[in-house]
Design a protein around this motif. Sequence first.
Motif, PDB file in Angstrom:
ATOM      1  N   ARG A 123      93.636  46.047 -23.194  1.00  0.00           N
ATOM      2  CA  ARG A 123      92.496  45.146 -23.130  1.00  0.00           C
ATOM      3  C   ARG A 123      92.875  43.998 -22.624  1.00  0.00           C
ATOM      4  N   HIS A 124      92.096  43.337 -21.831  1.00  0.00           N
ATOM      5  CA  HIS A 124      92.638  42.026 -21.080  1.00  0.00           C
ATOM      6  C   HIS A 124      91.293  41.054 -21.157  1.00  0.00           C
ATOM      7  N   GLY A 125      91.682  40.003 -22.169  1.00  0.00           N
ATOM      8  CA  GLY A 125      90.648  38.951 -22.469  1.00  0.00           C
ATOM      9  C   GLY A 125      89.892  39.181 -23.724  1.00  0.00           C
ATOM     10  N   ASP A 126      88.978  38.370 -24.272  1.00  0.00           N
ATOM     11  CA  ASP A 126      88.527  38.092 -25.550  1.00  0.00           C
ATOM     12  C   ASP A 126      86.930  38.271 -25.245  1.00  0.00           C
ATOM     13  N   GLY A 127      86.294  38.332 -24.329  1.00  0.00           N
ATOM     14  CA  GLY A 127      84.866  38.469 -24.453  1.00  0.00           C
ATOM     15  C   GLY A 127      83.973  39.742 -24.458  1.00  0.00           C
TER      16      GLY A 127
ATOM     17  N   ASP B 165      86.686  37.611 -15.834  1.00  0.00           N
ATOM     18  CA  ASP B 165      87.743  36.743 -16.649  1.00  0.00           C
ATOM     19  C   ASP B 165      86.844  36.526 -17.945  1.00  0.00           C
ATOM     20  N   GLU B 166      85.525  36.495 -17.809  1.00  0.00           N
ATOM     21  CA  GLU B 166      84.826  35.863 -19.077  1.00  0.00           C
ATOM     22  C   GLU B 166      84.654  37.225 -20.060  1.00  0.00           C
ATOM     23  N   TYR B 167      84.898  38.227 -19.664  1.00  0.00           N
ATOM     24  CA  TYR B 167      84.724  39.399 -20.453  1.00  0.00           C
ATOM     25  C   TYR B 167      86.154  40.113 -21.172  1.00  0.00           C
ATOM     26  N   GLY B 168      85.848  40.959 -21.924  1.00  0.00           N
ATOM     27  CA  GLY B 168      87.195  41.687 -22.591  1.00  0.00           C
ATOM     28  C   GLY B 168      87.382  42.936 -21.852  1.00  0.00           C
ATOM     29  N   VAL B 169      88.181  42.883 -20.782  1.00  0.00           N
ATOM     30  CA  VAL B 169      87.967  44.258 -19.892  1.00  0.00           C
ATOM     31  C   VAL B 169      88.875  45.322 -20.570  1.00  0.00           C
ATOM     32  N   VAL B 170      88.313  46.264 -20.921  1.00  0.00           N
ATOM     33  CA  VAL B 170      88.778  47.716 -21.668  1.00  0.00           C
ATOM     34  C   VAL B 170      89.288  48.540 -20.679  1.00  0.00           C
TER      35      VAL B 170
ATOM     36  N   ASP C 189      84.738  45.447 -30.745  1.00  0.00           N
ATOM     37  CA  ASP C 189      83.598  44.347 -31.331  1.00  0.00           C
ATOM     38  C   ASP C 189      82.364  44.192 -30.333  1.00  0.00           C
ATOM     39  N   GLY C 190      81.147  44.633 -30.902  1.00  0.00           N
ATOM     40  CA  GLY C 190      79.977  44.222 -30.124  1.00  0.00           C
ATOM     41  C   GLY C 190      79.560  45.123 -29.228  1.00  0.00           C
ATOM     42  N   ASP C 191      78.341  45.315 -28.674  1.00  0.00           N
ATOM     43  CA  ASP C 191      77.952  46.339 -27.794  1.00  0.00           C
ATOM     44  C   ASP C 191      78.505  46.256 -26.389  1.00  0.00           C
ATOM     45  N   PRO C 192      79.184  47.114 -26.058  1.00  0.00           N
ATOM     46  CA  PRO C 192      80.042  46.905 -24.682  1.00  0.00           C
ATOM     47  C   PRO C 192      79.054  47.370 -23.620  1.00  0.00           C
ATOM     48  N   ILE C 193      79.919  46.944 -22.522  1.00  0.00           N
ATOM     49  CA  ILE C 193      79.237  47.448 -21.052  1.00  0.00           C
ATOM     50  C   ILE C 193      80.166  48.497 -20.548  1.00  0.00           C
ATOM     51  N   LEU C 194      79.467  49.732 -20.158  1.00  0.00           N
ATOM     52  CA  LEU C 194      80.171  50.800 -19.334  1.00  0.00           C
ATOM     53  C   LEU C 194      80.320  50.501 -18.119  1.00  0.00           C
TER      54      LEU C 194
END
Length: 263
Positions: free
Chosen positions: A16-20, A44-49, A87-92
């Motif tokens: 995981r990269h980032g906290d968004g 950068d504003e997303y939490g890239v998983v 955490d939260g609904d992700p984007i795929l």
Amino acid sequence: MVTTRSVDGTGIAYERHGDGQPLICLHGGMAPRQYWQPVRPYFDEYGVVVPQRPGFGTCLEDPAAIGADEVLNREVRYVRTLADAVDGDPILFGHSYGALTAIEAATGTAVDAVLAYEPAVLPDGYRTEADLADRMATLVDDGERREAVKRYVEQVLHPDGIDDLDTWLAEWPVWPDCVDLAEEVVRMNRAVERYRLPAGLDVEAPVLVMTGTNGPDFLRESAREVHEALPHSRLVEFDGVSHSGPGEAPERVSEEVRSFLRT
């Protein structure tokens, strides 16, 4: 690498990269996790998983125990478990086989959006004659692992041909890793050859379907068919971009993705 298990015992491994808001990136059939490195700076504003897909390197399952008929279901369960774990609904965000997995996973779990670059779906007319898995399996059985994976590169990644392919592969940083994945790529291709696109895909989230003019014609056709099967989707075609769109043209693809997510 974070490793954990769901309540049903499913193993999950991811970076995981980032906290968004979680942006789960699912690589294609032959690419390692490093495929997404060119894309990450644009989000950068997303939490890239970036998960370690089952069968691709370090994983908490034994891919040899999984038959071809179960390959896609296994990956869909994995993505749904991962989506529930963040955490939260992700984007795929999926590329190729990862795009097919993302769409199928979104039929059974809550996600904010799906971004699908050339989902690995074969049009009916093409699928009936597809035999890449069999040809690759024969080569692997004969000890020709490199030649087996070359068939995939020639048919899917560079269908129009490439000058001096052996030299190109020797200079491709991930080539040794790709050769190591030969058996998994065979299983994946067999699963793709058996998959039939339904008339309608029950995905409530908005979906951005992307394709490139320099990719295989059959994947461009299937991208349109996937778009038509979805209730809420947009289709975008990138001129001069191949099947490796996110890695090849990360700025162009990311700009379109960010515009879609804003609207």
